[in-house]
Design an enzyme around this catalytic site. Structure first.
Site, PDB file in Angstrom:
ATOM      1  N   VAL A   1     -10.501  40.501  21.972  1.00 19.92           N
ATOM      2  CA  VAL A   1     -11.092  41.006  23.210  1.00 19.92           C
ATOM      3  C   VAL A   1     -10.002  41.577  24.108  1.00 19.92           C
ATOM      4  O   VAL A   1      -8.947  40.964  24.282  1.00 19.92           O
ATOM      5  CB  VAL A   1     -11.839  39.872  23.955  1.00 19.92           C
ATOM      6  CG1 VAL A   1     -12.357  40.341  25.309  1.00 19.92           C
ATOM      7  CG2 VAL A   1     -12.978  39.344  23.092  1.00 19.92           C
ATOM      8  N   CYS A   2     -10.284  42.737  24.675  1.00 16.44           N
ATOM      9  CA  CYS A   2      -9.329  43.401  25.561  1.00 16.44           C
ATOM     10  C   CYS A   2      -9.978  43.600  26.931  1.00 16.44           C
ATOM     11  O   CYS A   2     -10.742  44.544  27.138  1.00 16.44           O
ATOM     12  CB  CYS A   2      -8.924  44.753  24.970  1.00 16.44           C
ATOM     13  SG  CYS A   2      -7.768  45.659  26.005  1.00 16.44           S
ATOM     14  N   ILE A   3      -9.726  42.645  27.835  1.00 15.61           N
ATOM     15  CA  ILE A   3     -10.148  42.796  29.223  1.00 15.61           C
ATOM     16  C   ILE A   3      -8.966  42.437  30.112  1.00 15.61           C
ATOM     17  O   ILE A   3      -8.082  41.680  29.713  1.00 15.61           O
ATOM     18  CB  ILE A   3     -11.388  41.934  29.580  1.00 15.61           C
ATOM     19  CG1 ILE A   3     -11.183  40.462  29.222  1.00 15.61           C
ATOM     20  CG2 ILE A   3     -12.652  42.494  28.940  1.00 15.61           C
ATOM     21  CD1 ILE A   3     -12.319  39.540  29.644  1.00 15.61           C
TER      22      ILE A   3
ATOM     23  N   ASN B   1     -14.370  47.555  24.130  1.00 16.71           N
ATOM     24  CA  ASN B   1     -13.316  46.663  24.589  1.00 16.71           C
ATOM     25  C   ASN B   1     -13.014  45.521  23.627  1.00 16.71           C
ATOM     26  O   ASN B   1     -12.417  44.517  24.018  1.00 16.71           O
ATOM     27  CB  ASN B   1     -13.653  46.137  25.980  1.00 16.71           C
ATOM     28  CG  ASN B   1     -13.988  47.267  26.937  1.00 16.71           C
ATOM     29  OD1 ASN B   1     -15.118  47.359  27.395  1.00 16.71           O
ATOM     30  ND2 ASN B   1     -13.049  48.158  27.181  1.00 16.71           N
TER      31      ASN B   1
END
Length: 168
Positions: free
Chosen positions: A90-92, A83
């Site tokens: 950051v990919c959330i 992620n």
């Protein structure tokens, strides 16, 4: 619509709260005292995870209309994770713009809402380190390794942890 001065006041308050009541697992401060919209964050690798013992630095950049829009978070330390994009971003879900997901992967309730704070964002990132989501990865190679070649994945993460300790 939040104005830039409202955003500044809110960020000032969140910084003050974090200084008064530090949270286990991370520290945060301004990159430059004259800019409330760019924070330096150090996340301590969560215990009993592959990232345990690491010190991972990131930059959190807030938009002028915060908290109506989410900040971006980019690790400046090397982090191998499904992620985290190769450039460190950051990919959330909670960092994705509010509303419906154009790709249909996330519910609107999983995406950004103005109730999130620096603390809730960083705690979500710590949770992400503990439990990678390989269903919609930002780093496809890391996700494949996480799924299919776990020992290789563990070795790469171990190297990142060691590298982060050397920098401290």
């Amino acid at each position: 619509m939040a104005s830039s001065s409202q955003a500044s006041l809110l960020l000032q308050k969140q910084l003050k709260d974090l200084c008064k009541n530090p949270v286990d697992g991370f520290s945060a401060g301004l990159v430059d005292e004259s800019n409330l919209f760019e924070w330096s964050v150090t996340i301590i690798g969560p215990p009993d995870t592959l990232y345990d013992g690491g010190f991972f630095n990131a930059i959190m950049t807030f938009p002028p209309n915060y908290p109506n829009s989410p900040p971006t978070v980019r690790f400046t330390s090397e982090v191998w994770h499904p992620n985290v994009y190769p450039d460190g971003k950051v990919c959330i879900s909670i960092l994705h713009p509010p509303g419906d997901d154009p790709n249909g992967y996330e519910l609107a309730s999983e995406r950004w809402t103005p109730v999130h704070t620096v603390e809730s964002i960083v705690l979500s990132i710590i949770s992400m380190l503990s439990s990678p989501n390989d269903e919609s990865p930002a780093n496809v190679e890391a996700a494949k390794e996480w799924r299919d070649r776990r020992e290789e994945f563990k070795k790469k993460v171990g190297r990142c942890v060691r590298k982060s300790q050397e920098v401290m």
